[in-house]
Design a protein around this motif. Structure first.
Motif, PDB file in Angstrom:
ATOM      1  N   GLU A  90      29.587  61.729  33.738  1.00 43.96           N
ATOM      2  CA  GLU A  90      28.969  60.710  34.591  1.00 43.96           C
ATOM      3  C   GLU A  90      27.554  61.071  35.009  1.00 43.96           C
ATOM      4  N   HIS A  91      27.265  62.379  35.001  1.00 41.01           N
ATOM      5  CA  HIS A  91      25.946  62.785  35.486  1.00 41.01           C
ATOM      6  C   HIS A  91      25.598  64.157  34.916  1.00 41.01           C
ATOM      7  N   VAL A  92      24.333  64.351  34.601  1.00 37.66           N
ATOM      8  CA  VAL A  92      23.868  65.684  34.223  1.00 37.66           C
ATOM      9  C   VAL A  92      22.714  66.032  35.145  1.00 37.66           C
ATOM     10  N   VAL A 103      27.068  69.593  35.138  1.00 35.75           N
ATOM     11  CA  VAL A 103      27.437  68.218  34.790  1.00 35.75           C
ATOM     12  C   VAL A 103      28.563  67.741  35.698  1.00 35.75           C
TER      13      VAL A 103
ATOM     14  N   HIS B  77      14.920  63.524  32.478  1.00 33.38           N
ATOM     15  CA  HIS B  77      15.064  64.944  32.155  1.00 33.38           C
ATOM     16  C   HIS B  77      14.163  65.282  30.976  1.00 33.38           C
ATOM     17  N   VAL B  95      27.217  66.685  25.982  1.00 35.92           N
ATOM     18  CA  VAL B  95      26.251  66.656  27.092  1.00 35.92           C
ATOM     19  C   VAL B  95      24.900  66.161  26.579  1.00 35.92           C
ATOM     20  N   PHE B  98      25.081  62.493  25.954  1.00 34.90           N
ATOM     21  CA  PHE B  98      24.996  61.811  27.250  1.00 34.90           C
ATOM     22  C   PHE B  98      23.532  61.689  27.673  1.00 34.90           C
ATOM     23  N   GLU B  99      22.789  62.793  27.519  1.00 41.12           N
ATOM     24  CA  GLU B  99      21.387  62.807  27.946  1.00 41.12           C
ATOM     25  C   GLU B  99      20.569  61.768  27.175  1.00 41.12           C
ATOM     26  N   ASN B 102      21.469  58.351  28.396  1.00 41.27           N
ATOM     27  CA  ASN B 102      20.836  58.180  29.697  1.00 41.27           C
ATOM     28  C   ASN B 102      19.351  57.839  29.539  1.00 41.27           C
ATOM     29  N   ALA B 143      25.846  54.224  31.561  1.00 40.46           N
ATOM     30  CA  ALA B 143      25.340  55.445  30.932  1.00 40.46           C
ATOM     31  C   ALA B 143      26.346  56.591  30.921  1.00 40.46           C
ATOM     32  N   ASN B 144      27.599  56.352  31.275  1.00 41.88           N
ATOM     33  CA  ASN B 144      28.608  57.410  31.130  1.00 41.88           C
ATOM     34  C   ASN B 144      28.829  57.694  29.653  1.00 41.88           C
ATOM     35  N   PHE B 145      29.375  58.867  29.359  1.00 37.06           N
ATOM     36  CA  PHE B 145      29.633  59.125  27.939  1.00 37.06           C
ATOM     37  C   PHE B 145      30.809  60.069  27.721  1.00 37.06           C
TER      38      PHE B 145
END
Lengths: 333, 462
Positions: A90-92, A103, B77, B95, B98-99, B102, B143-145
């Motif tokens: 959900e977030h990084v 994360v 980021h 991860v 995901f970035e 995002n 934007a979840n992954f």
């Protein structure tokens, strides 16, 4: 087991151990299981990045944390990629740790994860709010090796203290060591008025006058106290240490007379030994805190990494008696 | 030269860079990589964009599009590592995917915000919707992954079984087997997605770059507004009206000291600046150096108006900044630096700023060095400003004098602490070739030992 209901009166919980291998993770897994039965959505993180699958000091297996559907967790990228579960990112975080960025993810299928987290209490606080904002009913922080700072009432609302054979295989010593930390956690709070007056005060040592007004004693750090030679009691017998309280401070104050009330911010700011503390209080002085941590339970791990095994029943009884609070064996709960 | 090197050489410029309120690490990194530019076309375009950004900030400062853009930039980021993995098709992990998702989503919001500011043509963001779609197979728009079930038909049944086993504390061996299978499928999906996203590498990279640039542009605009910076024009000479040194101005303001902006015009060739001690000669050089660097790095200038010329670089020898020369005497450090400048001027067109050259050696040779330096620099295509206490240097070069100490300039008794109220920092043309002899007078005001001063006076009279 009653203490899970007690925990639910709060929004955040820290689990701190007196030593490594005192069963923090076993205790956390128990709490998570019980909260799942109660269908409470929780958020979990840790402090620092010391979580390895194998404890690097004693090479004993480090238990992973089991998380349930709907709960959230914060961990490092490296630990996230090793998770044994199905979860949605959900977030990084933009801040990086040695194990990659931190994360946040939501669990879809129950499974095990390794936790790591922010290295500072400031960032930890923001993570707790992040978890609560995301809809978690309770945020839980798994402690790390000899880190008490997360149990500060300014970080988490309540705490569980884990002790066990790893602290000492000698029951008497275990009881004495645990009782001392417990007594510091349970120190009385100052009055709300005095708390309001002292909370915003900057660093250093302060004298508090009869009206409850703090005055800077001109000692920037209690570690410099030996050299000052100033009259520390010139404003009255109540002193406030805004930062750490050390043995040195207690030893300087003890001979000055009795009826000294020394106020610390909270128990995590106390870096003192039982000897110095006992000497200080024996002379009629008192140690108080601005804010007390809510201790919801003490748990015991009867086994030590070196293989000692305490008689669980006898140890729990002895500790309960000494602390006047129920103590639970983590292996049995 | 890049900004990251320039800030090490010029503390005044470092102050400017540190004062920029950048929202993202990507913005900061891109800023430090910006080069000192001699390209008039690029600079004119950059100043134009900056002007537009300033207008947009004025109009939208507390309004939705601007607030949203800043919010997007805050979440940006620095994905250079991920993008270079993507460039060489190194499989990305969840991860990293995901970035990228995002980033593609931030791009959408940022593009809308930029359009809302009326700057869509100036700050175009490439289309990354296809990349987003690759990472959003279920079309959630969020934007979840994770490795969604729809990426592989084996995932849904596997996870159903896993879930059932986990919930009923089923066979641990089977759970481990399912988890292993899942991670194998996930790895294959990551590989496939990396391959598919490779086609969008340029668009994603350009998006990151453009958003970092937007961050820089609006930070510069905010700074220009806060500091009253103005747009320079490129002309035939340097001419500042009310030039300030931001670092010194702010320090003076913080300590309630007076700060006086100065007007100065400089043509090609050498200009000598004389003036009493404490008259601000060194500050003048530093101000001109910082202003030139700002201008050629695409900032607005710290003056009410600025005409500028573009140089290949700014070369300075200003006494108090030679940490890197530690181990050499002050004379050695200085002369090496000056000789380097002289050599560079044979091939480059520089703005040269030299503070009191050869002041730490004997006045006979010192003066000769300054005369030689002036003569050589007069022939170079550079613009040179030299401060000195040496008089009667001869030569044809232009001379300016800082007006300096003016008795009765302020309405208060003169003390060593308020001497700055009695100094007029403005410059005047000076044809005489003489230098002011005010050292003893100023020493006297500063409360120096009277025997020292009196004896010195006697030596002069003799």
């Amino acid at each position: 087991m009653p203490f899970v209901d007690e925990i639910l009166k709060h929004r955040s919980l820290s689990i701190v151990g007196l030593e490594k291998n005192t069963g923090k993770t076993v205790c956390l897994n128990y709490i998570l299981r019980r909260l799942n039965e109660k269908q409470v959505a929780v958020g979990v993180t840790s402090i620092g990045v010391d979580g390895e699958q194998v404890d690097s000091v004693f090479t004993t297996a480090k238990p992973e944390v089991t998380l349930y559907e709907g709960s959230r967790f914060i961990t490092s990228e490296q630990h996230y990629l090793k998770r044994q579960t199905v979860s949605v990112l959900e977030h990084v975080d933009s801040r990086r740790t040695a194990l990659g960025p931190l994360v946040t993810a939501r669990v879809l299928v129950r499974g095990k994860v390794l936790l790591s987290g922010a290295a500072t209490t400031g960032v930890l606080r923001s993570h707790i709010s992040q978890l609560l904002d995301a809809g978690c009913r309770l945020a839980i922080v798994d402690g790390a090796l000899s880190r008490l700072s997360l149990a500060s009432p300014t970080v988490t609302d309540c705490m569980v203290l884990a002790t066990g054979a790893a602290v000492s295989a000698n029951l008497k010593q275990l009881v004495a060591k645990t009782r001392f930390v417990h007594s510091l956690i349970s120190l009385d709070e100052v009055s709300p008025t005095l708390r309001a007056a002292l909370s915003p005060v900057g660093s250093g040592l302060w004298g508090v006058d009869k009206e409850g007004e703090p005055h800077d004693l001109g000692i920037a750090s209690v570690f410099l106290i030996g050299n000052s030679g100033a009259d520390l009691l010139r404003f009255g017998h109540t002193l406030f240490a805004s930062g750490a309280v050390s043995d040195r401070l207690l030893k300087t104050l003890t001979p000055l007379g009795k009826d000294i009330t020394l106020v610390a911010r909270d128990f995590t700011k106390l870096f003192i030994t039982p000897e110095a503390y006992n000497e200080f209080t024996r002379k009629g002085n008192r140690l108080l805190v601005l804010q007390r941590s809510r201790l919801v339970a003490v748990t015991l791990n009867p086994t030590s990494p070196q293989g000692f095994l305490l008689d669980s029943r006898a140890a729990c009884d002895a500790l309960s008696e000494a602390l006047q609070t129920p103590v639970y064996d983590v292996m049995k709960i | 030269m890049k900004i990251k090197e320039l800030i090490k050489q010029d503390a005044g410029f470092q102050y400017v860079v540190d004062s920029l309120e950048l929202m993202s690490a990507a913005g900061r990194r891109a800023l430090l990589e910006t080069t000192f530019s001699g390209d008039a076309e690029w600079l004119e375009a950059e100043w134009r964009r900056l002007g537009t950004a300033i207008e947009a900030v004025h109009e939208y400062k507390y309004k939705k599009p601007y607030i949203e853009l800043r919010h997007c930039l805050m979440q940006l980021h620095d994905l250079r590592g991920t993008l270079s993995s993507l460039a060489c098709r190194t499989p990305l992990n969840e991860v990293e995917l995901f970035e990228l998702k995002n980033l593609a989503q931030l791009r959408r919001t940022a593009a809308e915000a930029i359009a809302g500011l009326g700057m869509a043509t100036m700050l175009p963001l490439p289309d990354t919707d296809e990349a987003f779609a690759l990472l959003d197979p279920d079309g959630t728009g969020i934007a979840n992954f994770y490795i969604y079930d729809s990426y592989d038909p084996r995932l849904a049944p596997l996870r159903r079984e896993l879930k059932a086993l986990q919930e009923h504390d089923g066979d641990a061996g089977r759970i481990a087997q399912l988890l292993a299978e899942q991670s194998e499928i996930q790895a294959a999906v990551c590989l496939r997605l990396t391959d598919a996203l490779h086609a969008h590498h340029d668009a994603l990279g350009k998006t990151l770059e453009q958003m970092a640039y937007a961050d820089i542009l609006f930070a510069k605009a905010e700074l220009a507004i806060a500091w009253n910076l103005t747009k320079p024009t490129i002309g035939s000479r340097i001419e500042y009206r009310a030039l300030v040194n931001p670092r010194l101005k702010h320090r003076n303001e913080a300590t309630h000291l007076r700060y006086q902006p100065v007007d100065i015009a400089l043509g090609a060739g050498v200009t000598l600046v004389t003036g009493a001690n404490m008259a601000g000669k060194t500050v003048l050089l530093k101000s001109i150096g910082t202003a030139q660097t700002m201008v050629q790095c695409g900032f607005f200038a710290p003056a009410e108006s600025t005409e500028t010329v573009l140089f290949d670089g700014v070369a300075t020898s200003i006494g108090d900044d030679q940490d890197e020369m530690n181990g050499l005497s002050s004379y050695a450090a200085e002369i090496i630096k000056i000789s380097d400048i002289v050599r560079r001027c044979r091939t480059e067109r520089l703005l040269v700023l030299i503070d009191e050259p050869a002041r730490t050696t004997n006045p006979v040779e010192g003066k000769a060095i300054v005369q030689a330096l002036t003569g050589i620099m007069e022939q170079a295509p550079s613009t040179t400003l030299i401060t000195t206490h040496y008089g009667n240097l001869g030569g044809k070069c232009r001379r300016l004098r800082v007006k300096g100490f003016v008795e009765g300039m302020a309405d208060v008794p003169l003390t060593p602490r308020n001497i700055n109220l009695f100094i007029d920092y403005s410059l005047t043309e000076d044809a005489s070739g003489e230098v002011p002899h005010e050292a003893l007078r100023i020493a006297d005001i500063l409360g120096c030992d009277s025997e020292l001063i009196e004896t010195a006076r006697k030596h002069i009279n003799n």
